[in-house]
Design a protein around this motif. Structure first.
Motif, short mmCIF file in Angstrom:
data_model
loop_
_atom_site.label_atom_id
_atom_site.label_comp_id
_atom_site.label_asym_id
_atom_site.label_seq_id
_atom_site.Cartn_x
_atom_site.Cartn_y
_atom_site.Cartn_z
N HIS A 199 0.88 -1.11 -0.04
CA HIS A 199 0.06 -0.16 0.02
C HIS A 199 0.77 1.13 0.11
CE1 HIS A 199 1.35 -0.65 4.03
NE2 HIS A 199 0.48 0.35 4.62
N MET A 200 2.07 1.11 0.31
CA MET A 200 3.07 2.15 0.38
C MET A 200 3.00 3.03 -1.07
SD MET A 200 4.09 2.67 3.61
CE MET A 200 5.61 3.46 3.68
N GLY A 201 3.28 4.24 -0.94
CA GLY A 201 3.33 5.10 -2.23
C GLY A 201 4.81 5.08 -2.81
N GLN A 202 4.97 4.63 -3.98
CA GLN A 202 6.35 4.68 -4.52
C GLN A 202 6.31 5.64 -5.90
OE1 GLN A 202 8.03 0.97 -5.04
NE2 GLN A 202 6.34 -0.10 -3.70
N LEU A 203 7.22 6.58 -5.86
CA LEU A 203 7.49 7.16 -7.20
C LEU A 203 9.00 7.24 -7.47
CD1 LEU A 203 5.63 10.53 -5.85
CD2 LEU A 203 4.56 8.92 -7.32
N GLU A 204 9.19 7.42 -8.85
CA GLU A 204 10.48 7.56 -9.19
C GLU A 204 10.60 8.93 -9.95
OE1 GLU A 204 12.51 4.53 -11.63
OE2 GLU A 204 11.98 2.96 -10.25
#
Length: 350
Positions: free
Chosen positions: A50-55
């Protein structure tokens, strides 16, 4: 409710599911106290999909993150990570983040699930004038935490704390990070959604026990780690939370710099211990026992499975924040004696 790639596994294991930040997540599989002790003594297995991940990629990715976040991300070496924060122009915390440097021009930004949309929007807003691209990472995230985590993951000592590397686990390509949110040694495994089930089953077969969000909260509380919406909010700055060390005030300019340079907190975050059976909980008033006046508020509290008595974190007046100070907590109408202690409550043996 959104579902992680491991949802069907949690159902098969009979997990008690709960809604969290719009996601259906496992709260516990059996006893949350037993799961807590598993992480302190063995190896717990968490689904963190559920954690947000952005590159964040591009030739000016490092300069952009220096501008948008409070830390100096340009100083982070490739293969290393940094704990940092995204602040409002007022200095209030929008989210606390872990940022990994995957290459000179490529960073992975991991946000709390509840704040992921805000982090995505604010980074986009601050990106004007920088040659960067911000995109969802599109990965699952599995954590193995506890003193047996390295044994379970088969990790060699070359991966240091707050390091990240490309690896193969269960025959699948992953990003393997030595990070966590439990106060124990541990690893976070970033993998393709279609590989999540195989990696979960591999870790379970190696000796990791499925553990839910309930014990994750008591573990992080014992370790004195802040939780957004409790210790960190838009009305608190890193300096209120005792985390001023993450702010690089010597940077030329960054979002919130003026407010953070001027802030002079009149309250600060402390640890509290009580001896009674009733635990302080978030929102409970902290009182001066001599006058009965309100001098603070509990942000998180629970019985500590490891220590055997209630613990809490609270914001209190700075003049009452010294370790050993005696205070009182109003626990649903009952005044419980409390003592200020240094954080963290629990520190693992190295």
């Amino acid at each position: 409710m959104r579902r992680t790639a491991l949802h069907h596994i949690h159902q098969r294991l009979g997990a008690t599911m709960t809604g969290f930040a719009g996601w259906s997540m496992p709260l516990r599989y059996g006893s949350d106290i037993a799961e807590h002790h598993t992480v302190r003594t063995g190896a717990g297995l968490f689904d963190l999909g559920h954690m947000g991940q952005l590159e964040v990629t591009g030739p000016e990715a490092a300069a952009f993150l220096d501008h948008a976040l409070v830390g100096r991300l340009s100083a982070v070496a490739v293969g290393r990570a940094k704990y940092t924060m995204l602040c409002h122009t007022t200095g209030g915390v929008l989210d606390d983040l872990v940022v990994y440097r995957l290459a000179e021009d490529r960073f992975l930004v991991v946000a709390n699930a509840s704040n992921a949309p805000v982090v995505r929007a604010m980074l986009g807003e601050h990106s004007g004038g920088f040659m960067v691209r911000i995109a969802d990472a599109g990965r699952s995230l599995i954590a193995v935490q506890g003193p047996r985590a390295a044994e379970v993951a088969g990790v060699h000592p070359d991966l240091r704390y707050y390091g990240i590397k490309r690896d193969r686990l269960a025959g699948r390509e992953v990003l393997l990070a030595r990070t966590g949110y439990t106060g124990e040694d541990g690893f976070e495994i970033y993998c393709a959604h279609e590989d999540a089930e195989q990696i979960w089953e591999w870790a379970a077969a190696a000796g990791a026990t499925p553990t839910g969000l309930a014990c994750r909260d008591t573990l992080r509380l014992e370790a004195g780690m802040p939780l957004y919406g409790h210790e960190l909010t838009l009305t608190t700055t890193p300096f209120h939370a005792g985390l001023g060390r993450v702010v690089a005030l010597d940077k030329t300019d960054f979002v919130g710099a003026a407010a953070l340079r001027a802030v002079q907190p009149d309250t600060t975050l402390v640890g509290l211990t009580t001896k009674g059976r009733r635990s302080p909980r978030a929102g409970h008033a902290v009182l001066d026992p001599a006058t009965g006046t309100r001098v603070g508020e509990v942000t998180s509290g629970a019985p500590s499975p490891t220590l055997g008595h209630p613990i809490a974190m609270a914001y209190v007046s700075k003049d009452l924040a010294g370790p050993g100070t005696r205070l009182t907590v109003d626990v649903r109408g009952t005044h419980e004696d409390a003592e200020v202690v240094s954080l963290p409550f629990y520190r693992r043996r190295s």
